[in-house]
Design an enzyme around this catalytic site. Structure first.
Site, PDB file in Angstrom:
ATOM      1  N   LYS A  13      39.958  40.488  37.164  1.00 19.69           N
ATOM      2  CA  LYS A  13      40.527  40.479  35.804  1.00 19.69           C
ATOM      3  C   LYS A  13      40.412  41.865  35.159  1.00 19.69           C
ATOM      4  O   LYS A  13      41.382  42.391  34.627  1.00 19.69           O
ATOM      5  CB  LYS A  13      39.799  39.449  34.919  1.00 19.69           C
ATOM      6  CG  LYS A  13      39.855  38.026  35.466  1.00 19.69           C
ATOM      7  CD  LYS A  13      39.146  37.036  34.560  1.00 19.69           C
ATOM      8  CE  LYS A  13      37.649  37.261  34.383  1.00 19.69           C
ATOM      9  NZ  LYS A  13      36.844  37.057  35.614  1.00 19.69           N
ATOM     10  N   ARG A  88      36.816  31.067  27.738  1.00 21.45           N
ATOM     11  CA  ARG A  88      36.028  30.619  28.885  1.00 21.45           C
ATOM     12  C   ARG A  88      35.679  29.149  28.811  1.00 21.45           C
ATOM     13  O   ARG A  88      35.005  28.627  29.680  1.00 21.45           O
ATOM     14  CB  ARG A  88      34.726  31.401  28.934  1.00 21.45           C
ATOM     15  CG  ARG A  88      34.848  32.688  29.699  1.00 21.45           C
ATOM     16  CD  ARG A  88      33.482  33.334  29.653  1.00 21.45           C
ATOM     17  NE  ARG A  88      33.080  33.830  30.930  1.00 21.45           N
ATOM     18  CZ  ARG A  88      33.323  35.060  31.355  1.00 21.45           C
ATOM     19  NH1 ARG A  88      34.022  35.877  30.634  1.00 21.45           N
ATOM     20  NH2 ARG A  88      32.866  35.459  32.515  1.00 21.45           N
ATOM     21  N   ARG A 127      29.835  45.457  44.513  1.00 21.37           N
ATOM     22  CA  ARG A 127      29.624  46.071  43.190  1.00 21.37           C
ATOM     23  C   ARG A 127      28.130  46.174  42.885  1.00 21.37           C
ATOM     24  O   ARG A 127      27.683  47.143  42.272  1.00 21.37           O
ATOM     25  CB  ARG A 127      30.344  45.268  42.103  1.00 21.37           C
ATOM     26  CG  ARG A 127      30.266  45.976  40.744  1.00 21.37           C
ATOM     27  CD  ARG A 127      31.136  45.347  39.702  1.00 21.37           C
ATOM     28  NE  ARG A 127      30.682  44.010  39.372  1.00 21.37           N
ATOM     29  CZ  ARG A 127      31.355  43.153  38.608  1.00 21.37           C
ATOM     30  NH1 ARG A 127      32.533  43.502  38.121  1.00 21.37           N
ATOM     31  NH2 ARG A 127      30.878  41.967  38.342  1.00 21.37           N
ATOM     32  N   ARG A 133      25.126  46.195  38.391  1.00 15.65           N
ATOM     33  CA  ARG A 133      25.277  45.399  37.164  1.00 15.65           C
ATOM     34  C   ARG A 133      24.233  44.294  37.173  1.00 15.65           C
ATOM     35  O   ARG A 133      24.057  43.630  38.207  1.00 15.65           O
ATOM     36  CB  ARG A 133      26.706  44.822  37.096  1.00 15.65           C
ATOM     37  CG  ARG A 133      27.149  44.522  35.678  1.00 15.65           C
ATOM     38  CD  ARG A 133      28.608  44.175  35.594  1.00 15.65           C
ATOM     39  NE  ARG A 133      28.797  42.755  35.357  1.00 15.65           N
ATOM     40  CZ  ARG A 133      29.953  42.178  35.126  1.00 15.65           C
ATOM     41  NH1 ARG A 133      31.059  42.920  35.129  1.00 15.65           N
ATOM     42  NH2 ARG A 133      30.041  40.886  34.926  1.00 15.65           N
ATOM     43  N   ARG A 144      27.080  31.993  37.777  1.00 14.22           N
ATOM     44  CA  ARG A 144      28.348  32.369  37.116  1.00 14.22           C
ATOM     45  C   ARG A 144      29.508  31.587  37.720  1.00 14.22           C
ATOM     46  O   ARG A 144      30.412  31.160  37.016  1.00 14.22           O
ATOM     47  CB  ARG A 144      28.586  33.881  37.248  1.00 14.22           C
ATOM     48  CG  ARG A 144      27.698  34.692  36.291  1.00 14.22           C
ATOM     49  CD  ARG A 144      27.563  36.133  36.732  1.00 14.22           C
ATOM     50  NE  ARG A 144      28.816  36.857  36.745  1.00 14.22           N
ATOM     51  CZ  ARG A 144      29.029  37.964  37.444  1.00 14.22           C
ATOM     52  NH1 ARG A 144      28.064  38.475  38.194  1.00 14.22           N
ATOM     53  NH2 ARG A 144      30.182  38.579  37.395  1.00 14.22           N
TER      54      ARG A 144
END
Ligand code: AP5
Length: 187
Positions: A13, A88, A127, A133, A144
């Site tokens: 996204k 969401r 990532r 992160r 998640r």
């Protein structure tokens, strides 16, 4: 033009919203980025959001809606918007609908980036290595994804009922996927 990008964590996204900003001049509104910024600044709101983000849970609807209302009060939004990471859940979808109706800025489409789970996991693991992160740990990624299935997938049905959903295959190179997204958005 106003569009919502839907898709699981790691579906691309943010990446595609960046390309839409560069090429179609759509303002990119990412609630995840706004929350991370608040957190980095150490604001009260950022600190309130921190625990939920670290667990991979949703931050409270009130906090996120307040941030979104503030962002939508800025003068640049008339040019067009990509919403990334909002809504969401169904309550957020209702809130966005009401907010955009008040501003007389209705949505044109909701693009669903469809990516198999194995690809999501591999992108997020990559990532984690590159960027570190804080919510890209294996346990938080698992949560998640669960939150996405439980709370965010119903939003796809919400927009399907409004006839706004365009499903796009989210695998391939950035350019291949962008071409599909642009075709879905521009028609
Ligand atoms: P948020 O920041 O929205 O995270 P997310 O939805 O989990 O999404 P990601 O950023 O992980 O993935 P993405 O789909 O944007 O993919 P990306 O382009 O980055 O939310 C984080 C947290 O904030 C939430 O858990 C929650 O706590 C809170 N939050 C945010 N919004 C909220 C809301 N509305 N309500 C309540 N709480 C909220 O790509 C992922 C990786 O893949 C990147 O490394 C990228 O380079 C790579 N990649 C992308 N495309 C490709 C490709 N085609 N090939 C190879 N690699 C690719």
């Amino acid at each position: 033009m106003r569009i919502v990008l839907l898709g699981a964590p790691g579906s691309g996204k943010g990446t595609q919203a960046t390309l839409l900003r560069e090429r179609l001049k759509l303002v990119h509104i990412s609630t995840g980025d706004l929350l991370r910024q608040a957190r980095t600044e150490g604001s009260a709101l950022g600190l309130q959001a921190q625990a939920a983000m670290d667990r991979g849970e949703l931050v409270s609807d009130d906090i996120v809606l307040g941030m979104l209302e503030h962002r939508l009060s800025q003068p640049d939004i008339g040019a067009g918007i990509t919403f990334d990471g909002y809504p969401r859940n169904i309550a957020q979808a209702d809130a966005l609908h009401a907010l955009l109706a008040k501003l007389k800025l209705p949505l044109q489409c909701a693009v669903l980036l469809d990516v198999p789970e194995a690809t999501l996991l591999s992108r997020l693991a990559d990532r984690a290595k590159k960027e570190g992160r804080v919510d890209d740990t294996p346990e938080t990624i698992k949560n998640r994804l669960k939150v996405y299935h439980d709370q965010t997938e119903p939003v796809v049905g919400y927009y399907q009922n409004l006839g706004l959903v365009r499903k796009v295959r989210g695998e391939g190179t950035l350019e291949e996927i962008y071409a599909r997204v642009a075709a879905a958005v521009i028609g």
